[in-house]
Design a protein around this motif. Structure first.
Motif, PDB file in Angstrom:
ATOM      1  N   ALA A   1     111.903  51.827  70.932  1.00  0.00           N
ATOM      2  CA  ALA A   1     112.026  51.210  72.251  1.00  0.00           C
ATOM      3  C   ALA A   1     111.826  49.701  72.169  1.00  0.00           C
ATOM      4  CB  ALA A   1     111.004  51.824  73.202  1.00  0.00           C
ATOM      5  N   ARG A   2     110.861  49.279  71.396  1.00  0.00           N
ATOM      6  CA  ARG A   2     110.606  47.845  71.247  1.00  0.00           C
ATOM      7  C   ARG A   2     111.792  47.151  70.581  1.00  0.00           C
ATOM      8  NH1 ARG A   2     105.642  46.307  67.554  1.00  0.00           N
ATOM      9  NH2 ARG A   2     107.064  47.282  66.091  1.00  0.00           N
ATOM     10  N   ALA A   3     112.414  47.822  69.607  1.00  0.00           N
ATOM     11  CA  ALA A   3     113.550  47.228  68.900  1.00  0.00           C
ATOM     12  C   ALA A   3     114.707  46.955  69.852  1.00  0.00           C
ATOM     13  CB  ALA A   3     114.003  48.153  67.771  1.00  0.00           C
ATOM     14  N   VAL A   4     114.939  47.867  70.802  1.00  0.00           N
ATOM     15  CA  VAL A   4     116.021  47.652  71.755  1.00  0.00           C
ATOM     16  C   VAL A   4     115.734  46.430  72.618  1.00  0.00           C
ATOM     17  CG1 VAL A   4     117.311  48.637  73.683  1.00  0.00           C
ATOM     18  CG2 VAL A   4     116.588  50.098  71.799  1.00  0.00           C
ATOM     19  N   ALA A   5     114.488  46.326  73.115  1.00  0.00           N
ATOM     20  CA  ALA A   5     114.114  45.190  73.964  1.00  0.00           C
ATOM     21  C   ALA A   5     114.230  43.874  73.188  1.00  0.00           C
ATOM     22  CB  ALA A   5     112.697  45.378  74.497  1.00  0.00           C
ATOM     23  N   LEU A   6     113.774  43.869  71.933  1.00  0.00           N
ATOM     24  CA  LEU A   6     113.850  42.649  71.133  1.00  0.00           C
ATOM     25  C   LEU A   6     115.303  42.267  70.868  1.00  0.00           C
ATOM     26  CD1 LEU A   6     111.005  43.219  68.487  1.00  0.00           C
ATOM     27  CD2 LEU A   6     110.889  41.932  70.618  1.00  0.00           C
ATOM     28  N   ALA A   7     116.136  43.249  70.596  1.00  0.00           N
ATOM     29  CA  ALA A   7     117.552  42.967  70.337  1.00  0.00           C
ATOM     30  C   ALA A   7     118.235  42.405  71.569  1.00  0.00           C
ATOM     31  CB  ALA A   7     118.259  44.230  69.864  1.00  0.00           C
ATOM     32  N   ALA A   8     117.767  42.811  72.755  1.00  0.00           N
ATOM     33  CA  ALA A   8     118.386  42.325  73.996  1.00  0.00           C
ATOM     34  C   ALA A   8     117.993  40.896  74.310  1.00  0.00           C
ATOM     35  CB  ALA A   8     117.987  43.234  75.157  1.00  0.00           C
ATOM     36  N   GLY A   9     116.885  40.404  73.715  1.00  0.00           N
ATOM     37  CA  GLY A   9     116.491  39.015  73.959  1.00  0.00           C
ATOM     38  C   GLY A   9     115.032  38.808  74.274  1.00  0.00           C
ATOM     39  N   ILE A  10     114.213  39.868  74.281  1.00  0.00           N
ATOM     40  CA  ILE A  10     112.777  39.705  74.486  1.00  0.00           C
ATOM     41  C   ILE A  10     112.168  39.177  73.195  1.00  0.00           C
ATOM     42  CG2 ILE A  10     110.607  40.894  74.954  1.00  0.00           C
ATOM     43  CD1 ILE A  10     112.415  40.714  77.374  1.00  0.00           C
ATOM     44  N   PRO A  11     111.505  38.007  73.203  1.00  0.00           N
ATOM     45  CA  PRO A  11     110.921  37.463  71.971  1.00  0.00           C
ATOM     46  C   PRO A  11     109.787  38.349  71.458  1.00  0.00           C
ATOM     47  CG  PRO A  11     111.102  35.774  73.666  1.00  0.00           C
ATOM     48  CD  PRO A  11     111.358  37.085  74.343  1.00  0.00           C
ATOM     49  N   ARG A  12     109.637  38.385  70.154  1.00  0.00           N
ATOM     50  CA  ARG A  12     108.543  39.135  69.548  1.00  0.00           C
ATOM     51  C   ARG A  12     107.205  38.486  69.908  1.00  0.00           C
ATOM     52  NH1 ARG A  12     108.138  42.872  65.728  1.00  0.00           N
ATOM     53  NH2 ARG A  12     110.370  42.719  65.233  1.00  0.00           N
ATOM     54  N   SER A  13     106.216  39.300  70.159  1.00  0.00           N
ATOM     55  CA  SER A  13     104.880  38.816  70.504  1.00  0.00           C
ATOM     56  C   SER A  13     103.875  39.440  69.558  1.00  0.00           C
ATOM     57  CB  SER A  13     104.532  39.176  71.954  1.00  0.00           C
ATOM     58  OG  SER A  13     103.145  39.076  72.192  1.00  0.00           O
ATOM     59  N   ALA A  14     103.083  38.596  68.886  1.00  0.00           N
ATOM     60  CA  ALA A  14     102.061  39.116  67.977  1.00  0.00           C
ATOM     61  C   ALA A  14     101.047  39.953  68.740  1.00  0.00           C
ATOM     62  CB  ALA A  14     101.369  37.959  67.251  1.00  0.00           C
ATOM     63  N   ALA A  15     100.647  39.458  69.919  1.00  0.00           N
ATOM     64  CA  ALA A  15      99.676  40.208  70.726  1.00  0.00           C
ATOM     65  C   ALA A  15     100.281  41.534  71.182  1.00  0.00           C
ATOM     66  CB  ALA A  15      99.244  39.381  71.927  1.00  0.00           C
TER      67      ALA A  15
END
Length: 618
Positions: free
Chosen positions: A401-415
């Motif tokens: 699920a996170r991979a889809v959001a990141l691929a769409a344009g949500i920047p990765r967050s360390a926190a």
């Protein structure tokens, strides 16, 4: 053993042969040959310098600084004017010696010893510019900076550097060192719209330059290198590190006692004020950051009379201000808000509301807040759920699920990644990723990727920047397919099956979106839920989101506080995403697109999700 002995004899024989050959070489002739080659190669350069000295001369008039104008996307209507001059010339005698020393420590410690140019710096710049595509390496002495500000512009090319070097040498033949330093102190940019050290003293400390201490002078000197990067309010830590470094340089030069440099306390700074108030002030700040990233300095923007065409649509920007003003009026005092609206497929920001105070103030559109359920369409599409099934917290599910959001344009967050990796085993994927921090800009951009059926584009607010006929920054390239899995058109379209609500706006315009909220209090601090179809769960929400898109605009709207506190109306009625936020989103989108031809969506409308999987999804 015999083999090693034989190899050793061969090596020794070859070594003796090489030494005999080296003794026969006529090194004098070799040296002459090398010098000849160097002379041949250097002749054009030296010839160019000699020719430049004959052709280039100090102009009789100084270069006049001009304010730059930012335009709306139509290229005609003025959005803002940047660089209104605040300049009060002073004589060098009015500048305390401690302040002069601070500037010398920052910019040119050997100013009174060199002859206009630091050749070591020039060599360093030549090497850097010859070995990289970024021709921006500095190496300027105070004389060179004076010439650049007085006679040339801020363009960073080798031809301009040659003119600068020639004019600097000629300037030192015409003017004394003190005259050059005086001119420099009256023309250099110190940030906050201050040109010249007396104006800077008034803006930063509320006093004239003649009344500044060496410590205060070092604050101003520190800002010269990067007026924004070393602004004592915006970037206090970096500014103080450089300030301390300059005091050390002053002590090393014998200009102040070493003990004083170590024990000095950072001076108090006056709060920043700006004529760029209101929502457009945040647009100017955003454009400034974007231009800086492409090599256009703050000083260029304020002195070179640039023409900046932004991506901001005048009608959409006005609609954003009206919608946010209405939403905030319907909320209790202290409520903050942000709205970012982006054109799907291009990344062009059409409306931007980071607050109502203006340039220099906290930009809420750039802040990161828990997504509050707004990532749920990506989650459900990734898990391929089609009905009222329970959401698991399997590591593979969370990662997918996170991979889809990141691929769409949500920047990765360390926190956010730490949250996802150490979640409560009893929480759903929805709850885990609802804490993932996002900015309104990133959320709008990711919705734009979905609206454009998998075409992802970087958000940007500058369409072009030019100086006269010279284009300094052309329009950014069009969007490209997002990384897998969002880059797949069928997959991107499938995400639409999981949006929370659809609406018909004025003009029979279709729109679709999802709302979300972050609740506070309660026995379990999982705290983030979207609106639930069929009824609201009683709780106090700290933030509220409304995000969605039409074929023309993808928009994210956020309401919250500086610190976690219940979102309520002035009378104390709770506010959540599906109420005030969604109403403001709908009002904005309808007004922003009034009169714009209706476009057909790139995928079938579903409108079946309301924060959890609704039974009607089937």
């Amino acid at each position: 053993m015999g083999e090693r002995t034989r190899v050793g004899r061969i090596v020794a024989w070859r070594g003796r042969a090489i030494r005999r050959w080296l003794r026969k070489v006529r090194w004098g002739r070799v040296a002459v040959g090398i010098l000849t080659v160097v002379a041949v190669l250097a002749a054009p350069v030296l010839g160019g310098i000699v020719a430049a000295f004959q052709v280039i001369d100090l102009p009789d008039h100084v270069r006049k600084s001009e304010a730059s104008v930012l335009y709306y996307s139509d290229g005609v209507t003025e959005l803002a004017r940047v660089g209104v001059q605040d300049r009060t010339p002073v004589t060098l005698a009015e500048v305390p010696m401690g302040v002069r020393h601070a500037v010398l420590a920052a910019e040119d410690r050997t100013f009174y010893q060199h002859a206009a140019i630091s050749w070591r710096g020039v060599a360093r710049a030549l090497v850097s510019n010859a070995t990289s595509d970024d021709n921006t390496q500095g190496a300027s002495t105070i004389t060179q900076q004076f010439v650049k500000n007085t006679y040339l512009g801020q363009e960073r090319t080798m031809s301009r550097k040659l003119s600068e070097a020639v004019l600097s040498i000629k300037a030192e033949r015409r003017f004394s060192k003190d005259q050059i330093l005086e001119g420099y102190l009256n023309t250099i940019y110190f940030g906050r719209g201050a040109y010249g050290i007396d104006s800077a003293a008034k803006i930063y400390f509320g006093k004239r330059v003649r009344d500044l201490t060496p410590e205060q002078g070092a604050v101003l000197a520190a800002s010269i290198k990067s007026p924004t990067g070393y602004d004592p309010v915006r970037n206090r830590a970096a500014a103080e590190v450089r300030w301390r470094y300059l005091l050390g340089n002053m002590a090393a030069a014998g200009w102040i006692p070493a003990a004083e440099a170590k024990t000095a306390k950072y001076p108090a700074i006056a709060p920043e004020t700006s004529p760029l108030t209101g929502a457009n002030g945040y647009v100017v700040a955003l454009a400034e950051r974007e231009l800086r990233a492409h090599g256009i300095t703050d000083q260029q923007l304020r002195t070179d009379g640039l023409r900046i065409v932004t991506t901001i649509d005048r009608q959409a920007q006005a609609a954003a201000e009206r919608a946010m003003t209405g939403a905030l009026k319907g909320a209790a005092a202290g409520t903050r808000g942000a709205l970012v609206s982006i054109q799907p497929g291009t990344g062009a920001i059409r409306a931007y509301y980071g607050g109502n105070q203006g340039y220099g103030y906290l930009d809420y559109a750039r802040g990161s807040y828990p997504s509050g359920g707004t990532l749920l369409p990506f989650i459900l599409a990734a898990l391929k759920l089609g009905g009222p099934q329970p959401l698991t917290t399997k590591d593979d599910d969370v990662a997918s699920a996170r991979a889809v959001a990141l691929a769409a344009g949500i920047p990765r967050s360390a926190a956010g990644d730490r949250e996802a990796a150490h979640h409560d085993p009893h929480e759903s994927v929805t709850s885990v990723l609802a804490r993932y921090p996002v900015t309104p800009t990133a959320l709008a951009a990711s919705m734009g990727t979905v609206a454009a059926a998998g075409t992802r584009a970087a958000p940007h607010v500058v369409h072009s920047a030019s100086e006269g006929t010279d284009v300094l920054y052309p329009a950014p390239p069009a969007g490209r397919p997002a990384p897998p899995p969002m880059g797949s058109r069928p997959y991107a379209i499938s995400v639409q099956a999981f949006f929370g609500w659809s609406a018909t706006l004025p003009g029979n315009r279709w729109a679709e979106g999802v709302t979300g909220s972050q609740s506070i209090g309660g026995p379990v601090k999982r705290a983030v839920r979207a609106t639930v179809d069929g009824g609201a769960v009683p709780r106090a929400d700290a933030t509220a989101w409304a995000t969605g898109f039409t074929p023309e605009l993808a928009t994210a709207l956020w309401l919250g506080h500086d610190k976690a506190a219940p979102l309520t109306s002035p009378s104390g009625t709770p506010i959540d995403g599906r109420g005030t936020a969604a109403a403001a989103w709908t009002a904005y989108t309808g007004q922003a697109l009034a009169g714009v031809p209706v476009s057909q969506p790139r995928y079938p409308s579903a409108g079946i999700l309301c924060g959890t999987v609704c039974p009607k999804a089937g």
